[in-house]
Write an enzyme that holds these catalytic residues in place. Structure first.
Site, PDB file in Angstrom:
ATOM      1  CG  PHE A 155      22.510  -0.999  14.358  1.00 50.19           C
ATOM      2  CD1 PHE A 155      21.187  -0.449  13.093  1.00 50.19           C
ATOM      3  CD2 PHE A 155      23.070  -1.528  13.275  1.00 50.19           C
ATOM      4  CE1 PHE A 155      21.320  -0.186  11.571  1.00 50.19           C
ATOM      5  CE2 PHE A 155      23.870  -0.988  12.387  1.00 50.19           C
ATOM      6  CZ  PHE A 155      23.243  -0.303  11.481  1.00 50.19           C
ATOM      7  NE  ARG A 179      -3.436  -1.928   2.509  1.00 53.63           N
ATOM      8  CZ  ARG A 179      -4.946  -1.814   3.377  1.00 53.63           C
ATOM      9  NH1 ARG A 179      -4.808  -1.122   4.005  1.00 53.63           N
ATOM     10  NH2 ARG A 179      -5.513  -2.726   3.858  1.00 53.63           N
ATOM     11  N   GLY A 180       2.210   1.158  -0.023  1.00 57.55           N
ATOM     12  CA  GLY A 180       3.008   2.618   0.155  1.00 57.55           C
ATOM     13  C   GLY A 180       3.759   2.915   1.395  1.00 57.55           C
ATOM     14  CB  VAL A 181       2.408   1.392   4.772  1.00 65.24           C
ATOM     15  CG1 VAL A 181       3.004   0.960   5.675  1.00 65.24           C
ATOM     16  CG2 VAL A 181       1.301   1.300   4.879  1.00 65.24           C
ATOM     17  CE1 TYR A 196      14.736  -1.303   4.832  1.00 66.65           C
ATOM     18  CE2 TYR A 196      15.625  -3.980   4.839  1.00 66.65           C
ATOM     19  CZ  TYR A 196      14.543  -2.641   5.255  1.00 66.65           C
ATOM     20  OH  TYR A 196      14.013  -3.156   6.304  1.00 66.65           O
TER      21      TYR A 196
END
Length: 409
Positions: free
Chosen positions: A409, A91-93, A123
């Site tokens: 991390f 949904r483009g979140v 990514y």
């Protein structure tokens, strides 16, 4: 219902962290680790996507210093806690969170963002390139003799309480940070990460142990480890699981490994997350008995191309115009003239013809010197526009030691 991206508030932290647990498989962290995560949370860098009262996505960053080639420490955003619930994917979140975060990083004046990826394919879309690799080893300590170097008998080894030894270990670690690109200068609280030892995370191993290597009363190295007992028909077949090992010189390092090789009732030593140029395979007679494996570790993204390239030094003098493609952070796109050497560098906008063309992700991969620009060009990811520019830039961007991320991390 519509979703809304909001900053995280302390009163919402527990629900926010619960969403992370669900997104990463539904296995809750131990109470000890969860308390530590809360302690180190930088609340002003965390965000949540909400649909009504429900948290459906999370993201955030930690503040670190990152060693870059030449030894300088550059402030970076350590991207963390990124998840989207299955009900809200596609949904483009995630794109919205990444864009918001990179804009924030840019406004904070941090030239780089870094992350470790549970799924690396995600990514690259946002300009992150794999910049370091890590080595895994499972060493057969029955068939391999322990490492030996002149002087190891002069190293005193002392078994200590891991928590009590944290200050000594941190002093060793801090001295190593400037020596290798990719190492993290830790902020307060992060020194505890290495000694968290909830029983639920031991996978059958015993409690965490720590050994210090001392010379003339000075701590020169340390190893944190646990032993997983195992017995077969021929007798004991346990494994030493090394969590961290650091040393200030080769002799202390060899002495620590000799200790780990010689622990009773064990037949192997396993370690993950080591630099790819780790000396151990060179200290034993048969590298095949080390069962080596390599994978990518740190993903890096230049958020301010000019500032990032000017912050590091270069192994040989270089003057090159880079045509950088960056659809996600348009302030980076265009041509940059880089002029630098082993003393420093300048990187500024230019209208001159480009010598090399690449995306910001490829620039991120090459930035720490662990990925060759020539290798990227052979994969079709970097284009040479001026003959000779690729070879010169590859040599200049290289690093004498492999970049390394010491912990996640």
């Amino acid at each position: 219902m519509t979703t809304e991206l909001q900053p995280l508030r302390w009163t919402e932290w527990d629900a926010w962290f619960d969403t992370l647990d669900v997104a990463f498989g539904g296995v809750a962290d131990s109470s000890e680790r969860r308390a530590w995560w809360r302690e180190i949370t930088e609340i002003d860098r965390m965000m949540a996507v909400r649909e009504g009262a429900a948290t459906v996505a999370t993201g955030g960053a930690f503040s670190f210093g990152l060693t870059v080639p030449g030894g300088a420490e550059l402030p970076v955003a350590g991207v963390t806690a990124v998840c989207v619930l299955p009900t809200h994917r596609r949904r483009g979140v995630l794109r919205s969170m990444m864009r918001h975060q990179l804009t924030d990083v840019h406004e904070r004046g941090e030239a780089l963002a870094v992350l470790t990826a549970s799924e690396p394919a995600i990514y690259g879309r946002f300009g992150y390139g794999a910049a370091t690799r890590e080595l895994r080893m499972t060493v057969d300590t029955v068939r391999l003799a322990a490492p030996e170097l002149p002087g190891v008998d002069g190293v005193r080894l002392r078994l200590v309480d891991p928590v009590a030894a944290v200050p000594d270990c941190e002093r060793v670690y801090a001295q190593l940070v400037p020596e290798r690109p990719g190492m993290l200068a830790r902020r307060p609280g992060w020194e505890r990460q290495g000694v968290l030892d909830p029983e639920s995370e031991r996978d059958g191993a015993g409690m965490l142990q720590c050994v210090l290597a001392e010379v003339d009363g000075e701590v020169r190295g340390y190893a944190r480890y646990a032993v997983k007992p195992e017995w077969g028909g021929a007798g004991p077949n346990g494994q030493v699981r090394v969590r961290q090992i650091d040393a200030l010189d080769p002799v202390a390092y060899a002495a620590l490994w000799r200790y780990l090789f010689g622990i009773d009732l064990t037949a192997s030593v396993a370690v993950r997350g080591r630099p790819v140029d780790d000396p151990l395979p060179l200290l034993v007679a048969d590298q095949r008995r080390c069962r080596l494996g390599v994978r990518e570790a740190l993903f890096l993204r230049p958020v301010d191309v000019g500032a990032a390239l000017a912050a590091r030094t270069y192994r040989t003098p270089v003057e090159v115009v880079l045509e950088v493609a960056d659809d996600f952070c348009p302030w980076n796109a265009g041509r940059w003239r880089l002029a630098g050497d082993e003393k420093g560098a300048v990187c500024e906008r230019t209208a001159d013809p480009a010598d090399l063309a690449l995306s910001v992700g490829e620039l991120g991969s090459a930035y720490l010197g662990g990925v060759s620009l020539t290798a990227l060009a052979r994969a079709g990811l970097v284009r040479e526009l001026r003959p000779g520019a690729l070879a010169a830039a590859t040599l200049a961007f290289g690093s004498d030691v492999a970049p390394w991320l010491p912990h996640g991390f």
